[in-house]
Motif scaffolding. Structure first.
Motif, PDB file in Angstrom:
ATOM      1  N   LYS A  72       0.856  -1.180   0.000  1.00 48.56           N
ATOM      2  CA  LYS A  72       0.000   0.000   0.000  1.00 48.56           C
ATOM      3  C   LYS A  72       0.896   1.236   0.000  1.00 48.56           C
ATOM      4  N   ILE A  73       0.606   2.176  -0.876  1.00 52.45           N
ATOM      5  CA  ILE A  73       1.400   3.396  -0.939  1.00 52.45           C
ATOM      6  C   ILE A  73       0.962   4.341   0.182  1.00 52.45           C
ATOM      7  N   LEU A  74       1.907   4.701   1.040  1.00 51.79           N
ATOM      8  CA  LEU A  74       1.631   5.635   2.128  1.00 51.79           C
ATOM      9  C   LEU A  74       1.921   7.070   1.712  1.00 51.79           C
ATOM     10  N   ASP A  92       1.406  -7.282 -17.579  1.00 53.85           N
ATOM     11  CA  ASP A  92       1.159  -8.261 -16.523  1.00 53.85           C
ATOM     12  C   ASP A  92       0.385  -7.700 -15.329  1.00 53.85           C
ATOM     13  N   LYS A  93       1.077  -7.407 -14.223  1.00 49.16           N
ATOM     14  CA  LYS A  93       0.403  -7.021 -12.976  1.00 49.16           C
ATOM     15  C   LYS A  93      -0.038  -5.557 -12.957  1.00 49.16           C
ATOM     16  N   LYS A  94       0.382  -4.774 -13.919  1.00 48.23           N
ATOM     17  CA  LYS A  94      -0.089  -3.411 -14.179  1.00 48.23           C
ATOM     18  C   LYS A  94       0.374  -2.356 -13.165  1.00 48.23           C
ATOM     19  N   LEU A  95       0.436  -2.685 -11.887  1.00 43.73           N
ATOM     20  CA  LEU A  95       0.703  -1.685 -10.848  1.00 43.73           C
ATOM     21  C   LEU A  95       2.196  -1.600 -10.545  1.00 43.73           C
ATOM     22  N   TYR A  96       2.937  -0.861 -11.395  1.00 45.68           N
ATOM     23  CA  TYR A  96       4.389  -0.775 -11.253  1.00 45.68           C
ATOM     24  C   TYR A  96       4.870   0.650 -10.992  1.00 45.68           C
ATOM     25  N   GLY A  97       4.009   1.486 -10.427  1.00 47.37           N
ATOM     26  CA  GLY A  97       4.398   2.841 -10.090  1.00 47.37           C
ATOM     27  C   GLY A  97       3.726   3.290  -8.811  1.00 47.37           C
ATOM     28  N   GLY A  98       4.276   4.313  -8.183  1.00 48.34           N
ATOM     29  CA  GLY A  98       3.816   4.718  -6.869  1.00 48.34           C
ATOM     30  C   GLY A  98       2.670   5.709  -6.847  1.00 48.34           C
ATOM     31  N   PHE A  99       2.286   6.272  -8.006  1.00 43.67           N
ATOM     32  CA  PHE A  99       1.138   7.176  -8.022  1.00 43.67           C
ATOM     33  C   PHE A  99      -0.135   6.340  -8.107  1.00 43.67           C
ATOM     34  N   SER A 100      -0.286   5.471  -7.139  1.00 46.77           N
ATOM     35  CA  SER A 100      -1.347   4.482  -7.116  1.00 46.77           C
ATOM     36  C   SER A 100      -1.661   4.154  -5.658  1.00 46.77           C
ATOM     37  N   GLN A 101      -2.790   3.522  -5.423  1.00 47.00           N
ATOM     38  CA  GLN A 101      -3.106   3.104  -4.058  1.00 47.00           C
ATOM     39  C   GLN A 101      -2.237   1.924  -3.620  1.00 47.00           C
TER      40      GLN A 101
END
Length: 230
Positions: free
Chosen positions: A34-36, A141-150
């Motif tokens: 989870k991005i804090l 693939d998993k799509k979520l590879y950056g921090g501007f995300s939940q």
């Protein structure tokens, strides 16, 4: 985890959209965080502005693969991790678990080339795997590879670092920024030779006092510089 994840997706230069993705399934040796808090790097700004070629002129040169989730200066909390990931994802050898706060080296290197084995910094890796927030599109693939995300997906081979309990998230975000100041630490090492590097109390000149310049000013003070000229 059966839920949707919101992320700020840079779909092209100057164009950001809020999109939703399925929470990825945890793979072997991986983790989900989870991005804090996420910082904005100058590189993120350049990509948004249309400067989309990175590491230009090196074997690792690439163009930004839009659409992409940017962001790599991060404070995160582990929300899912398997046993293999718990044992191997920490660069320092810590056993990681759900609830641990971590930050990340955004560059996933091969770990096998001569440079990886002899020079511990990422820029010289001959076969870099990928860079979080830079060259993994949301189509991959998993799509979520950056921090501007939940949430962000942590692949095997990534290097996580536990955040000390006393370090708040807004300062932990500066971990990657302060790593850039290792050039000052290398200069300090040269003080073992006469008239090279700098010794305790020496004057240090830093050209530029933008975000990275300020980080270098802070590091120079921490390393014992005397007069600091920026």
């Amino acid at each position: 985890m059966n839920q949707r994840v919101k992320a700020a997706v840079t779909v092209g230069s100057g164009h950001v959209e809020i999109q939703e993705f399925d929470m990825p399934t945890l793979g072997k040796g991986a983790a989900i965080c989870k991005i804090l808090m996420a910082g904005v790097c100058g590189t993120d700004k350049h990509t948004y502005s249309g400067e989309t070629v990175q590491y230009k002129g090196t074997p690792d040169e690439f163009s930004i693969p839009f659409p992409i989730i940017q962001g790599h200066e991060l404070a995160m909390e582990i929300v899912a991790i398997d046993e293999e990931g718990a044992q191997n994802l920490s660069f320092d050898g810590d056993y990681l678990k759900v609830g641990d706060r971590v930050t990340i080296c955004p560059d996933v290197v091969c770990g096998k080339c001569w440079f990886c084995k002899n020079m511990p910094s990422y820029p010289w890796c001959e076969k870099a795997q990928f860079h979080y927030g830079h060259n993994r599109s949301t189509t991959f693939d998993k799509k979520l590879y950056g921090g501007f995300s939940q949430y962000m997906y942590i692949e095997p081979g990534a290097r996580l670092y536990k955040i000390p309990d006393g370090l708040p998230n807004d300062l932990a975000c500066f971990t990657e920024v302060m790593c850039v100041t290792y050039t000052l630490e290398k200069a300090r090492e040269f003080s073992s030779f006469d008239l090279e590097g700098f010794n305790f109390g020496d004057t240090v000149v830093i050209q530029g006092s933008g975000p990275l310049g300020i980080a270098h000013i802070a590091m120079a003070r921490m390393l014992g510089a005397g007069k600091i000229i920026a």
